[in-house]
Every structure is written in C-alpha cells, then in structure tokens.
Design a protein around this motif. Structure first.
Motif, PDB file in Angstrom:
ATOM      1  N   ILE A  68      81.861  79.545 -44.083  1.00 57.47           N
ATOM      2  CA  ILE A  68      82.532  79.444 -45.380  1.00 57.47           C
ATOM      3  C   ILE A  68      81.472  79.535 -46.471  1.00 57.47           C
ATOM      4  O   ILE A  68      80.444  78.879 -46.396  1.00 57.47           O
ATOM      5  CB  ILE A  68      83.313  78.120 -45.505  1.00 57.47           C
ATOM      6  CG1 ILE A  68      84.386  78.037 -44.430  1.00 57.47           C
ATOM      7  CG2 ILE A  68      83.934  77.997 -46.893  1.00 57.47           C
ATOM      8  CD1 ILE A  68      85.098  76.709 -44.388  1.00 57.47           C
ATOM      9  N   HIS A  69      81.736  80.367 -47.485  1.00 55.03           N
ATOM     10  CA  HIS A  69      80.794  80.548 -48.584  1.00 55.03           C
ATOM     11  C   HIS A  69      81.533  80.341 -49.904  1.00 55.03           C
ATOM     12  O   HIS A  69      82.616  80.883 -50.106  1.00 55.03           O
ATOM     13  CB  HIS A  69      80.183  81.941 -48.548  1.00 55.03           C
ATOM     14  CG  HIS A  69      79.555  82.267 -47.219  1.00 55.03           C
ATOM     15  ND1 HIS A  69      78.360  81.741 -46.825  1.00 55.03           N
ATOM     16  CD2 HIS A  69      79.981  83.034 -46.202  1.00 55.03           C
ATOM     17  CE1 HIS A  69      78.064  82.187 -45.615  1.00 55.03           C
ATOM     18  NE2 HIS A  69      79.048  82.971 -45.205  1.00 55.03           N
ATOM     19  N   VAL A  70      80.920  79.549 -50.786  1.00 56.20           N
ATOM     20  CA  VAL A  70      81.493  79.278 -52.104  1.00 56.20           C
ATOM     21  C   VAL A  70      80.456  79.677 -53.144  1.00 56.20           C
ATOM     22  O   VAL A  70      79.291  79.294 -53.041  1.00 56.20           O
ATOM     23  CB  VAL A  70      81.854  77.784 -52.269  1.00 56.20           C
ATOM     24  CG1 VAL A  70      82.402  77.514 -53.660  1.00 56.20           C
ATOM     25  CG2 VAL A  70      82.840  77.342 -51.206  1.00 56.20           C
ATOM     26  N   SER A  71      80.875  80.447 -54.132  1.00 49.60           N
ATOM     27  CA  SER A  71      79.966  80.794 -55.228  1.00 49.60           C
ATOM     28  C   SER A  71      80.635  80.458 -56.555  1.00 49.60           C
ATOM     29  O   SER A  71      81.849  80.603 -56.714  1.00 49.60           O
ATOM     30  CB  SER A  71      79.566  82.265 -55.166  1.00 49.60           C
ATOM     31  OG  SER A  71      80.672  83.081 -55.401  1.00 49.60           O
ATOM     32  N   ILE A  72      79.801  79.996 -57.494  1.00 46.84           N
ATOM     33  CA  ILE A  72      80.282  79.599 -58.809  1.00 46.84           C
ATOM     34  C   ILE A  72      79.440  80.314 -59.859  1.00 46.84           C
ATOM     35  O   ILE A  72      78.214  80.249 -59.830  1.00 46.84           O
ATOM     36  CB  ILE A  72      80.159  78.070 -59.013  1.00 46.84           C
ATOM     37  CG1 ILE A  72      80.927  77.324 -57.927  1.00 46.84           C
ATOM     38  CG2 ILE A  72      80.613  77.670 -60.398  1.00 46.84           C
ATOM     39  CD1 ILE A  72      80.630  75.844 -57.875  1.00 46.84           C
ATOM     40  N   GLU A  73      80.112  81.007 -60.760  1.00 44.95           N
ATOM     41  CA  GLU A  73      79.443  81.665 -61.881  1.00 44.95           C
ATOM     42  C   GLU A  73      80.229  81.349 -63.144  1.00 44.95           C
ATOM     43  O   GLU A  73      81.266  81.954 -63.387  1.00 44.95           O
ATOM     44  CB  GLU A  73      79.378  83.176 -61.668  1.00 44.95           C
ATOM     45  CG  GLU A  73      78.478  83.589 -60.526  1.00 44.95           C
ATOM     46  CD  GLU A  73      78.410  85.113 -60.397  1.00 44.95           C
ATOM     47  OE1 GLU A  73      78.502  85.805 -61.429  1.00 44.95           O
ATOM     48  OE2 GLU A  73      78.273  85.572 -59.263  1.00 44.95           O
ATOM     49  N   GLY A  74      79.737  80.396 -63.915  1.00 41.98           N
ATOM     50  CA  GLY A  74      80.436  79.995 -65.132  1.00 41.98           C
ATOM     51  C   GLY A  74      81.755  79.341 -64.794  1.00 41.98           C
ATOM     52  O   GLY A  74      81.793  78.260 -64.205  1.00 41.98           O
ATOM     53  N   ASN A  75      82.863  79.986 -65.143  1.00 44.79           N
ATOM     54  CA  ASN A  75      84.177  79.438 -64.821  1.00 44.79           C
ATOM     55  C   ASN A  75      84.861  80.210 -63.691  1.00 44.79           C
ATOM     56  O   ASN A  75      86.023  80.006 -63.391  1.00 44.79           O
ATOM     57  CB  ASN A  75      85.070  79.410 -66.064  1.00 44.79           C
ATOM     58  CG  ASN A  75      85.378  80.791 -66.591  1.00 44.79           C
ATOM     59  OD1 ASN A  75      84.727  81.766 -66.244  1.00 44.79           O
ATOM     60  ND2 ASN A  75      86.360  80.877 -67.459  1.00 44.79           N
ATOM     61  N   VAL A  77      85.165  80.985 -59.720  1.00 43.29           N
ATOM     62  CA  VAL A  77      84.880  80.389 -58.415  1.00 43.29           C
ATOM     63  C   VAL A  77      85.391  81.337 -57.337  1.00 43.29           C
ATOM     64  O   VAL A  77      86.512  81.838 -57.425  1.00 43.29           O
ATOM     65  CB  VAL A  77      85.568  79.007 -58.267  1.00 43.29           C
ATOM     66  CG1 VAL A  77      85.264  78.398 -56.919  1.00 43.29           C
ATOM     67  CG2 VAL A  77      85.129  78.076 -59.382  1.00 43.29           C
ATOM     68  N   SER A  78      84.554  81.592 -56.328  1.00 41.43           N
ATOM     69  CA  SER A  78      84.926  82.473 -55.222  1.00 41.43           C
ATOM     70  C   SER A  78      84.714  81.748 -53.902  1.00 41.43           C
ATOM     71  O   SER A  78      83.673  81.124 -53.692  1.00 41.43           O
ATOM     72  CB  SER A  78      84.089  83.750 -55.230  1.00 41.43           C
ATOM     73  OG  SER A  78      84.300  84.471 -56.403  1.00 41.43           O
TER      74      SER A  78
END
Length: 147
Positions: A68-75, A77-78
């Motif tokens: 499982i991979h979670v990425s956050i860029e500003g607002n 979320v992926s």
C-alpha cells in the motif's frame, strides 16, 4: 406485453442492410470477462473532518501493508495498492488447475485544506487503512506597502 429491445448506438446493421460490417466489430467493445474467484479490487472510503484534521478509513482487504502506498501533495491525497494471488489445485502428481491474479488499484481525492504531511499518520489493521491527515496552519496574507 410489448417486447423490449436494447438500443445499440454502435450497431452498424442499420447502415449496412446485409450486416457484414456489424460482424467485423462484434465483441470489439466488450469489457473483459471477470473469471470466477478473481477478486475485483476497489478502494471504498469514508472521509471525516474536524477542526484540526481529516480522518480517512479506506477498505483495502487482502493486501499486505507493504503493498500500500500513500502520497500527499498539498491537498491532493493518493492511495494505491497491489495484490497478488496464486492458487494451485493438485491431485496426486498432476496439476489440474493453476490460477494467478495480479492487480493494482488506486484512488485520489482532493481535500478543502492543505495537509501537513510531516504530521500525517497511517495505520493498517484488518484490511482497513486509517489515515490521520492534520490540516496545515493557515498562513496569513501579508499586505505590501507601496512606496
């Protein structure tokens, strides 16, 4: 009772009265078949908000937490996850059936406020991914004096 017929906008038989063109494209626009026992992966989510943070509960059953991979860029979320499944049925020395499945699913969403990614937390337990996404402190706008 009247017979119902399905309207097919791609049916070329109404253009070609002999139906030769229709046979050429038959089955071309059909979705791939889903075989028995093959998992259909989806990420179903609940997103909650309070004054300080967002809480996300994502159902991702049957996946290892390493996949499982979670990425956050500003607002933005992926969340993405990969799954692999191998199943083999044997009878004596002969393999009667062997099935493999590999799939990837992802989901992205946009929140109303930017997320402080340094304080964000993720937990995975019993097929549920829980994300705690604190809101970034609002930066105050600065007025410039014109000289």
């Amino acid at each position: 009772m009247a017979n119902l017929s399905r309207y097919d906008p791609l049916n070329l038989a109404r253009i070609d009265p002999f139906g030769d063109i229709d046979d050429l494209f038959k089955g071309f626009f059909v979705r791939p078949a889903l075989f028995e026992g093959q998992p259909q992966m989806q990420i179903k989510m609940d997103v909650k908000e309070n004054d300080n943070a967002y809480t996300v509960h994502a159902d991702i059953p049957g996946v290892k937490k390493e996949d499982i991979h979670v990425s956050i860029e500003g607002n933005q979320v992926s969340i993405s996850a990969e799954t692999r499944m191998e199943k083999e049925e044997k009878e004596g020395e002969k393999v009667l059936r062997s099935e493999r499945y590999s799939g990837k699913v992802s989901r992205s969403f946009t929140l109303a406020h930017d997320v402080d990614e340094t304080k964000a937390q993720a937990k995975y337990n019993d097929g549920v991914l829980e994300l705690t996404l604190p809101k970034k402190a609002a930066t105050s706008a600065r007025k410039l004096a014109i000289q």
